[in-house]
Motif scaffolding. Structure first.
Motif, PDB file in Angstrom:
ATOM      1  N   ALA A 179     -54.508 -90.633  16.294  1.00  0.00           N
ATOM      2  CA  ALA A 179     -55.183 -89.708  15.503  1.00  0.00           C
ATOM      3  C   ALA A 179     -54.817 -89.717  14.112  1.00  0.00           C
ATOM      4  N   ALA A 180     -53.563 -90.080  14.149  1.00  0.00           N
ATOM      5  CA  ALA A 180     -53.068 -90.287  12.510  1.00  0.00           C
ATOM      6  C   ALA A 180     -53.253 -91.520  12.036  1.00  0.00           C
ATOM      7  N   GLY A 181     -54.025 -92.467  12.527  1.00  0.00           N
ATOM      8  CA  GLY A 181     -54.006 -93.600  11.984  1.00  0.00           C
ATOM      9  C   GLY A 181     -53.123 -94.546  12.084  1.00  0.00           C
ATOM     10  N   ILE A 182     -52.091 -94.307  13.026  1.00  0.00           N
ATOM     11  CA  ILE A 182     -50.749 -95.232  12.935  1.00  0.00           C
ATOM     12  C   ILE A 182     -51.064 -96.070  14.229  1.00  0.00           C
ATOM     13  N   ALA A 183     -50.478 -97.602  13.863  1.00  0.00           N
ATOM     14  CA  ALA A 183     -50.826 -98.397  14.815  1.00  0.00           C
ATOM     15  C   ALA A 183     -49.930 -98.421  16.162  1.00  0.00           C
ATOM     16  N   LYS A 184     -50.343 -98.765  17.345  1.00  0.00           N
ATOM     17  CA  LYS A 184     -49.429 -98.453  18.433  1.00  0.00           C
ATOM     18  C   LYS A 184     -48.165 -98.980  18.236  1.00  0.00           C
ATOM     19  N   ASP A 185     -47.923-100.107  17.640  1.00  0.00           N
ATOM     20  CA  ASP A 185     -46.644-100.952  17.609  1.00  0.00           C
ATOM     21  C   ASP A 185     -45.837-100.552  16.631  1.00  0.00           C
ATOM     22  N   LYS A 186     -46.351 -99.493  16.030  1.00  0.00           N
ATOM     23  CA  LYS A 186     -45.552 -98.552  15.177  1.00  0.00           C
ATOM     24  C   LYS A 186     -44.820 -97.352  15.577  1.00  0.00           C
ATOM     25  N   VAL A 187     -45.375 -97.067  16.792  1.00  0.00           N
ATOM     26  CA  VAL A 187     -44.620 -95.869  17.568  1.00  0.00           C
ATOM     27  C   VAL A 187     -43.247 -96.318  18.056  1.00  0.00           C
ATOM     28  N   MET A 188     -42.169 -95.440  17.574  1.00  0.00           N
ATOM     29  CA  MET A 188     -40.800 -95.828  18.227  1.00  0.00           C
ATOM     30  C   MET A 188     -40.658 -94.443  19.414  1.00  0.00           C
ATOM     31  N   ILE A 189     -40.401 -94.968  20.594  1.00  0.00           N
ATOM     32  CA  ILE A 189     -40.150 -93.875  21.536  1.00  0.00           C
ATOM     33  C   ILE A 189     -38.867 -94.198  21.901  1.00  0.00           C
ATOM     34  N   GLU A 190     -37.891 -93.160  21.950  1.00  0.00           N
ATOM     35  CA  GLU A 190     -36.514 -93.234  22.368  1.00  0.00           C
ATOM     36  C   GLU A 190     -36.361 -92.584  23.544  1.00  0.00           C
ATOM     37  N   HIS A 191     -36.422 -93.141  24.878  1.00  0.00           N
ATOM     38  CA  HIS A 191     -36.222 -92.474  25.962  1.00  0.00           C
ATOM     39  C   HIS A 191     -34.558 -92.092  26.137  1.00  0.00           C
ATOM     40  N   TYR A 192     -34.366 -90.754  26.523  1.00  0.00           N
ATOM     41  CA  TYR A 192     -33.068 -90.396  26.714  1.00  0.00           C
ATOM     42  C   TYR A 192     -32.780 -89.766  28.052  1.00  0.00           C
ATOM     43  N   ASP A 193     -31.431 -89.617  28.097  1.00  0.00           N
ATOM     44  CA  ASP A 193     -30.789 -88.920  29.553  1.00  0.00           C
ATOM     45  C   ASP A 193     -30.864 -87.493  29.471  1.00  0.00           C
ATOM     46  N   SER A 194     -31.703 -86.425  29.898  1.00  0.00           N
ATOM     47  CA  SER A 194     -31.651 -85.270  29.578  1.00  0.00           C
ATOM     48  C   SER A 194     -30.530 -84.626  30.169  1.00  0.00           C
ATOM     49  N   LYS A 254     -30.517 -82.829  16.407  1.00  0.00           N
ATOM     50  CA  LYS A 254     -30.589 -83.264  17.709  1.00  0.00           C
ATOM     51  C   LYS A 254     -31.216 -84.834  17.786  1.00  0.00           C
ATOM     52  N   ASP A 255     -32.177 -85.008  17.195  1.00  0.00           N
ATOM     53  CA  ASP A 255     -32.906 -86.388  17.079  1.00  0.00           C
ATOM     54  C   ASP A 255     -31.757 -87.307  16.658  1.00  0.00           C
ATOM     55  N   TYR A 256     -31.138 -87.043  15.590  1.00  0.00           N
ATOM     56  CA  TYR A 256     -30.068 -87.867  15.015  1.00  0.00           C
ATOM     57  C   TYR A 256     -29.055 -88.238  15.922  1.00  0.00           C
ATOM     58  N   GLU A 257     -28.528 -87.226  16.743  1.00  0.00           N
ATOM     59  CA  GLU A 257     -27.610 -87.182  17.610  1.00  0.00           C
ATOM     60  C   GLU A 257     -27.994 -88.081  18.824  1.00  0.00           C
ATOM     61  N   ILE A 258     -29.039 -87.972  19.287  1.00  0.00           N
ATOM     62  CA  ILE A 258     -29.616 -89.079  20.478  1.00  0.00           C
ATOM     63  C   ILE A 258     -29.979 -90.523  19.869  1.00  0.00           C
ATOM     64  N   VAL A 259     -30.714 -90.428  18.766  1.00  0.00           N
ATOM     65  CA  VAL A 259     -30.930 -91.730  18.227  1.00  0.00           C
ATOM     66  C   VAL A 259     -29.855 -92.723  17.768  1.00  0.00           C
ATOM     67  N   VAL A 260     -29.108 -91.961  16.938  1.00  0.00           N
ATOM     68  CA  VAL A 260     -28.123 -92.638  16.290  1.00  0.00           C
ATOM     69  C   VAL A 260     -26.717 -92.380  16.541  1.00  0.00           C
ATOM     70  N   ALA A 261     -26.342 -91.237  16.818  1.00  0.00           N
ATOM     71  CA  ALA A 261     -24.820 -90.818  16.872  1.00  0.00           C
ATOM     72  C   ALA A 261     -24.360 -91.250  18.225  1.00  0.00           C
ATOM     73  N   SER A 262     -25.184 -91.290  19.228  1.00  0.00           N
ATOM     74  CA  SER A 262     -24.697 -91.397  20.449  1.00  0.00           C
ATOM     75  C   SER A 262     -24.525 -92.980  20.591  1.00  0.00           C
ATOM     76  N   LYS A 263     -24.952 -93.876  19.803  1.00  0.00           N
ATOM     77  CA  LYS A 263     -24.766 -95.344  20.038  1.00  0.00           C
ATOM     78  C   LYS A 263     -23.199 -95.657  19.764  1.00  0.00           C
ATOM     79  N   THR A 264     -22.789 -96.746  20.478  1.00  0.00           N
ATOM     80  CA  THR A 264     -21.427 -97.199  20.521  1.00  0.00           C
ATOM     81  C   THR A 264     -21.126 -97.773  19.158  1.00  0.00           C
TER      82      THR A 264
END
Length: 291
Positions: A179-194, A254-264
């Protein structure tokens, strides 16, 4: 507010045969007052907009009307009070509403807030959980369907209120991108452990949590939804832009914590820097003199 004060506002002698209550959150104040007034009016049908949020899932999906509820939920207490005083109650349990005159944008905005900033979308689990996002006009048609069979409506009493067009959390992400005109391969999904990060800022439950309108179709003859989320996202996105969505301030800690800060591994700087600049208080810094 009491029944007397509400009646005074409406006008002495004013009464209603049919009542739709889309505001009360419990049998107190105005909520109790409208019930008491409806009782004195001998109202033929009292239709209440409750909430499916009070369900306690027991593993059965879609959740039927017999799903256990939170006994302390205000909407449940309202239902019980209305029944106790003998109102012809019909209670609808909606969830995740969007569209004209709806009062929350959070659900779908969460996706656009990240897509439009080229940021990852932290989605709990594997993203296959189903969600029921219902256009407010379909909700309105469900609420009006009680008039098609008043007797059955009161007899059944409780109805789930939502579309039967279900999508997964990941599917919603890709539809919003389209809907926003963004290509599917540009979508970055980060699955995380709730279990580790909880719900975080994600707008839905970490697990499946959806209803179906089967009971309303069977008992009230409701024809089903006339809207489809994928089509609606086109005008929704236009409204999102008009509301300043792509440029407003968004909480991303919280996004930053999941996507960046939680990495080793840790690297100075991240894609969140433009939205979460590192602010250092230099008010107490003194110049170092070297002799």
């Amino acid at each position: 507010m009491t029944a007397d004060s509400l009646q005074s506002i409406l006008g002495e002698g004013t009464s209603f045969e049919y009542v739709w209550d889309n505001a009360s959150k419990g049998p107190v104040g105005a909520g109790k007052a409208i019930c008491d007034c409806a009782k004195s009016w001998n109202t033929k049908l009292f239709t209440y907009v409750s909430s499916a949020g009070m369900y306690k899932p027991n593993g059965v999906f879609p959740m039927p009307e017999t799903t256990p509820v939170k006994e302390t939920a205000g909407q449940h207490l309202f239902d019980m009070y209305a029944v106790d005083i003998g109102l012809p109650l019909v209670s609808f349990r909606p969830q995740y509403i969007y569209g004209p005159k709806s009062n929350k944008y959070d659900y779908i905005d969460w996706y656009f807030d990240r897509l439009c900033r080229e940021l990852p979308l932290p989605i709990p689990g594997d993203g296959t959980q189903k969600v029921s996002l219902t256009n407010s006009e379909d909700v309105a048609s469900l609420l009006a369907s009680v008039l098609d069979n008043e007797e059955e409506a009161v007899k059944q009493r409780f109805f789930n209120c939502g579309t039967d067009k279900l999508y997964s959390y990941d599917e919603v992400a890709y539809m919003c991108a389209e809907a926003a005109g963004i290509a599917k391969d540009k979508v970055m999904i980060e699955h995380y452990d709730s279990d580790v990060f909880g719900k975080a800022k994600f707008p839905f439950r970490p697990t499946d949590f959806y209803v179906s309108p089967d009971m309303a179709k069977e008992k009230l003859g409701w024809k089903g939804p006339s809207h489809d989320l994928k089509e609606d996202l086109k005008w929704y996105y236009e409204g999102y832009v008009a509301r300043g969505g792509p440029t407003r301030e968004v909480s991303l800690e919280k996004d930053y914590e999941i996507v960046v800060a939680s990495k080793t591994s840790f690297e100075l700087g991240s894609i969140y820097d433009p939205y979460m600049p590192l602010n250092i208080d230099t008010s107490s810094v003194k110049t170092l003199k070297v002799e």
